[in-house]
Design a protein around this motif. Sequence first.
Motif, PDB file in Angstrom:
ATOM      1  N   TYR A   1     125.354  19.017  94.138  1.00  0.00           N
ATOM      2  CA  TYR A   1     123.933  18.392  94.011  1.00  0.00           C
ATOM      3  C   TYR A   1     122.950  18.368  95.520  1.00  0.00           C
ATOM      4  O   TYR A   1     122.243  17.431  95.498  1.00  0.00           O
ATOM      5  N   GLU A   2     123.336  18.944  96.436  1.00  0.00           N
ATOM      6  CA  GLU A   2     122.922  19.243  97.610  1.00  0.00           C
ATOM      7  C   GLU A   2     121.287  19.299  97.487  1.00  0.00           C
ATOM      8  O   GLU A   2     121.004  20.213  96.796  1.00  0.00           O
ATOM      9  N   PRO A   3     120.522  18.684  98.362  1.00  0.00           N
ATOM     10  CA  PRO A   3     119.072  18.890  98.132  1.00  0.00           C
ATOM     11  C   PRO A   3     118.590  20.386  98.504  1.00  0.00           C
ATOM     12  O   PRO A   3     119.311  20.670  99.509  1.00  0.00           O
ATOM     13  N   SER A   4     117.509  20.948  97.835  1.00  0.00           N
ATOM     14  CA  SER A   4     117.458  22.417  98.170  1.00  0.00           C
ATOM     15  C   SER A   4     116.831  22.370  99.465  1.00  0.00           C
ATOM     16  O   SER A   4     116.813  23.280 100.166  1.00  0.00           O
ATOM     17  N   GLY A   5     115.762  21.412  99.725  1.00  0.00           N
ATOM     18  CA  GLY A   5     115.080  21.497 101.029  1.00  0.00           C
ATOM     19  C   GLY A   5     113.468  22.228 100.943  1.00  0.00           C
ATOM     20  O   GLY A   5     112.749  22.656 101.573  1.00  0.00           O
ATOM     21  N   THR A   6     113.559  22.863  99.560  1.00  0.00           N
ATOM     22  CA  THR A   6     112.195  23.683  99.325  1.00  0.00           C
ATOM     23  C   THR A   6     111.130  22.906  98.581  1.00  0.00           C
ATOM     24  O   THR A   6     110.188  23.484  98.383  1.00  0.00           O
ATOM     25  N   GLY A   7     111.669  21.606  98.255  1.00  0.00           N
ATOM     26  CA  GLY A   7     110.575  20.980  97.432  1.00  0.00           C
ATOM     27  C   GLY A   7     110.831  20.816  96.128  1.00  0.00           C
ATOM     28  O   GLY A   7     110.347  20.026  95.344  1.00  0.00           O
ATOM     29  N   GLU A   8     111.893  21.517  95.782  1.00  0.00           N
ATOM     30  CA  GLU A   8     112.496  21.487  94.315  1.00  0.00           C
ATOM     31  C   GLU A   8     113.894  20.425  94.316  1.00  0.00           C
ATOM     32  O   GLU A   8     114.642  20.633  95.250  1.00  0.00           O
ATOM     33  N   SER A   9     114.083  19.723  93.285  1.00  0.00           N
ATOM     34  CA  SER A   9     115.155  19.093  92.898  1.00  0.00           C
ATOM     35  C   SER A   9     116.387  20.054  92.733  1.00  0.00           C
ATOM     36  O   SER A   9     116.184  21.043  91.876  1.00  0.00           O
ATOM     37  N   PRO A  10     117.919  19.559  93.059  1.00  0.00           N
ATOM     38  CA  PRO A  10     118.806  20.170  92.547  1.00  0.00           C
ATOM     39  C   PRO A  10     118.917  20.487  91.232  1.00  0.00           C
ATOM     40  O   PRO A  10     119.486  21.624  90.702  1.00  0.00           O
ATOM     41  N   LEU A  11     118.267  19.825  90.477  1.00  0.00           N
ATOM     42  CA  LEU A  11     118.042  19.813  88.966  1.00  0.00           C
ATOM     43  C   LEU A  11     117.617  21.068  88.647  1.00  0.00           C
ATOM     44  O   LEU A  11     117.799  21.669  87.161  1.00  0.00           O
ATOM     45  N   ALA A  12     116.759  21.772  89.287  1.00  0.00           N
ATOM     46  CA  ALA A  12     116.030  22.763  89.058  1.00  0.00           C
ATOM     47  C   ALA A  12     117.031  24.211  88.851  1.00  0.00           C
ATOM     48  O   ALA A  12     116.689  25.204  88.026  1.00  0.00           O
ATOM     49  N   ASN A  13     118.141  24.091  89.403  1.00  0.00           N
ATOM     50  CA  ASN A  13     118.981  25.039  89.357  1.00  0.00           C
ATOM     51  C   ASN A  13     120.067  24.986  88.143  1.00  0.00           C
ATOM     52  O   ASN A  13     120.959  25.855  87.721  1.00  0.00           O
ATOM     53  N   ILE A  14     119.809  23.956  87.454  1.00  0.00           N
ATOM     54  CA  ILE A  14     120.670  23.943  86.046  1.00  0.00           C
ATOM     55  C   ILE A  14     120.064  24.438  84.955  1.00  0.00           C
ATOM     56  O   ILE A  14     119.403  23.489  84.207  1.00  0.00           O
ATOM     57  N   LYS A  15     120.086  25.638  84.565  1.00  0.00           N
ATOM     58  CA  LYS A  15     119.245  26.305  83.674  1.00  0.00           C
ATOM     59  C   LYS A  15     119.408  25.918  82.412  1.00  0.00           C
ATOM     60  O   LYS A  15     118.466  25.670  81.694  1.00  0.00           O
ATOM     61  N   ASN A  16     120.519  25.568  82.104  1.00  0.00           N
ATOM     62  CA  ASN A  16     120.803  25.120  80.580  1.00  0.00           C
ATOM     63  C   ASN A  16     120.465  23.921  80.220  1.00  0.00           C
ATOM     64  O   ASN A  16     120.107  23.203  79.175  1.00  0.00           O
ATOM     65  N   TRP A  17     119.971  22.972  81.292  1.00  0.00           N
ATOM     66  CA  TRP A  17     119.679  21.782  81.288  1.00  0.00           C
ATOM     67  C   TRP A  17     118.048  21.768  81.369  1.00  0.00           C
ATOM     68  O   TRP A  17     117.361  21.222  80.444  1.00  0.00           O
ATOM     69  N   VAL A  18     117.715  22.698  82.191  1.00  0.00           N
ATOM     70  CA  VAL A  18     115.864  22.583  82.313  1.00  0.00           C
ATOM     71  C   VAL A  18     115.340  23.393  81.372  1.00  0.00           C
ATOM     72  O   VAL A  18     114.265  22.828  80.722  1.00  0.00           O
ATOM     73  N   ASN A  19     115.858  24.242  80.771  1.00  0.00           N
ATOM     74  CA  ASN A  19     115.577  24.930  79.637  1.00  0.00           C
ATOM     75  C   ASN A  19     115.647  24.364  78.201  1.00  0.00           C
ATOM     76  O   ASN A  19     116.418  24.020  77.999  1.00  0.00           O
ATOM     77  N   THR A  20     114.372  24.244  77.767  1.00  0.00           N
ATOM     78  CA  THR A  20     114.495  23.331  76.288  1.00  0.00           C
ATOM     79  C   THR A  20     113.431  23.558  75.439  1.00  0.00           C
ATOM     80  O   THR A  20     112.646  24.502  75.691  1.00  0.00           O
TER      81      THR A  20
END
Length: 868
Positions: free
Chosen positions: A514-533
């Motif tokens: 759950y480390e912050p990306s530092g790019t301006g995106e939340s770590p949640l952005a990397n959880i594709k099966n949660w993001v895509n809906t």
Amino acid sequence: MKKYNHKQVGVKWKKYWEVKKLYKTKESVDKPKYYVLDMFPYPSGAGLHVGHPKGYIATDVVARMKMMRGFNVLHPMGWDAFGLPTENYALKNKVHPAVATKKNIQVFKKQLGLLGFTYDWDREINTTDPNYYKWTQWIFLQMFKRGLAYESYEPINWCPSCKTGLANEDLEDGKCERCGSAIEQKPMRQWVLKITDYAERLLNDLNLLDKWPEPIKEMQRNWIGKSEGALVRFTVIARSEERATRQSSGGKIEVFTTRPDTLFGATYVVLAPEHLIIEKLKSKIKNFDEVNKYIRKAKNKTTLERTVEWEKVPTQSRDARFSRQIEDLEKIGKKTGVELKGVKAINPVNNKELPIFVADYVLGGYGTGAIMAVPAHDERDWEFAKKYNLPIKRVVQPNAVSISHIHPINHKFDLTQALSEKQKKLEMLEEIYTGVDGKLIDSKEFTGMRCSEAISKIGVKFGKLTTHYKLRDWVFSRQRYWGEPIPLVRCEKCGWVPVPEKYLPLELPKVKHYEPSGTGESPLANIKNWVNTKCPQCNGPAKRETNTMPQWAGSCWYYLAYVMQGISNFQFPISNYSEAFKYWNPVDLYVGGAEHATRHLIYARFWHKFLYDIGAVNNIEPFTKLQNVGLILAEDGRKMSKRWNNVINPDDVVKQYGADAMRLYEMFMGPFDQPCAWSTQGVVGMKRFLEKVWNLKERIIRNKKQDTNNTQYPIPNIQVILHQTTKKVTEDIEALRFNTAISQLMILVNEMFRSEVLSPKSYATLLQLLAPFAPHICEELWSQLGNKKSIFLSDWPKYDADKLQFDTMKLAVQVNGRVRATIEVPTDAGEEEIKSSALADENVKKWLENKEPKKVIYVRGRLVSIVK
């Protein structure tokens, strides 16, 4: 006699309270209610130190007294566990935030349990519980549906260490409040709440809060920062020096000013380094590389660093008529700015071309990020103009009374000469006038008009009258993992769509990393099966919002959640739950730190007013009375910190001296809202006081033939002091003057010790008055008097106003300045009677040597002084 054993007594009565469920809140709507609340804590890994429970002890004292006075008391506790502090702690200790939170809460509950608080743990809440944040998400959706939550791409405060965006309220002196890192301005997509729509109500309704500390209300007024003035647009042109012609740049600079009457005196315009028009004018600015270099340098400065240079030169208040004369120009040497060469701003009142500067003392987050500079009537502008040799034009002539205001009027003072000298300095621009008590000069058709009148006239003609607030909309997105998911999905066809309420809560996915990306995106952005809906509206492909809510979100409404018996039963009062809301709200007493004045307290008031607007709550303000807690410093006078190795663990204090001694000491240290340094010897003193109370039980009269009013053994002093103490302790607890209440209890105990006998009734009254402060020992001694029920189920003592005064009083008698006798006289005795009694005393007669005294003076209630 059995000695007082605080360990045995503490364990015994904590278990009794738990088994009997003594502190379980009942829904007795036939009784008056009292809702007393602490600002719930963030459960840190470090646990509590002795400074943390001070506020909790205070609310517990109030809660116990209210119980005994017949109130139905709600005194709950919970955990503000989402947000950066928990996530940073988890990262540092290589543990998941959920695991860290659970462990830390267990430690906190254990520590709080040692102090014997009246919390109804059946109503415990945790902001990380999906059953709780379901309703945090629900409130956000209501705001989104009503246009109060919107997407923005403007520059925000960015913390490079925490790697997330921050609201202005999350900053301290321009740095991250959590880690101390310098903040950058970074353009980023984020969700913002329109708190500015409520600015006027937040400001006006402070007048309803007559039980709030005035300094806190003033801090909120200043933070909201209402200003009335005008928005004025300056057209930007590109100046071709070769052909001496104007070319339209297509840009306009909008300026907010509280002094549109001085527009004719504007001689230059200043932009904040963050102002977006600079990039738009890039091709027109001939020295853009120099400008851009300055802007990059400004980004590395904190807000304080950008403004403190001006503070080295003390400025006058708004009420001051004149700025002081600046003599030391070296003090303004660090004020910097760069002219945007090749572009000019057109003053709308006279069509004159004004140079445009970029300067870091203008902040992008305040006003419009641009100012019109009137150096003849603004000290800051005057200093800048002097440094860069810019034009200064006077357009306000102060009234004679205004000029004289700066000088003291006395018989040595020549007013006419002083006015003449002052006028010369103004005309020579050696001094400036910043007031509004004057008339316009050199301002075309407005010349001769009073400033107060010209403000609206010029504002209407050349701009738009408006009200401006320093308060900014609330940046609500955080690019981190440990926070409430924002319940929105992005559909290419439908845009942003709310998650249907029936699917709330939208739970935070469980992840290993759950480390912050530092790019301006939340770590949640990397959880594709949660993001895509799927889009709830069209069923097409969509993506969830991956930013999370700030740590302040859950604390904006938590006081409402306690009114239900368990968060799983919670529901906003749309139907049958409204009676509980109406009964318990608003909070009667809210206790916490003053540092939350412009953060939590403003956010909570904002959310509450919104909930009121949609019919979810029935009152305008959430907290009737607010009380701040003074810090408890370490014994060395510094703030308790691991860094200083001066932290004192309450567990150790309770183990050695007992919970009651610690509770008493923290309430006795000094005025509740003032900081005090810890002293272990002070706790020792309180332990001795409790032992004294314990030992008093041996003096109780056990003869059944005696009545409980001491008629056989009258002790008038104790009876009077008992009534005095009952009155004072009652009033002092109500007013949160705990230290003086305890002081009065000590006076009563000392008086009881002077007597060889004590009635059970008098001793019982002492225990009842002491019980809110020292509940464990008082329960034990109460039971030893033969009482079967808890002392907190007994009725609070009442005093008799007719028994607050002694029948007699003792007065010292001095002869030539030395005490020679003590006399006892009726309390209502007249002055002559008292003097006669003093002169009749045998010892006094002896020292007078049968001589007539020269003078006899009576000092009311204290002494008789005789001069022979």
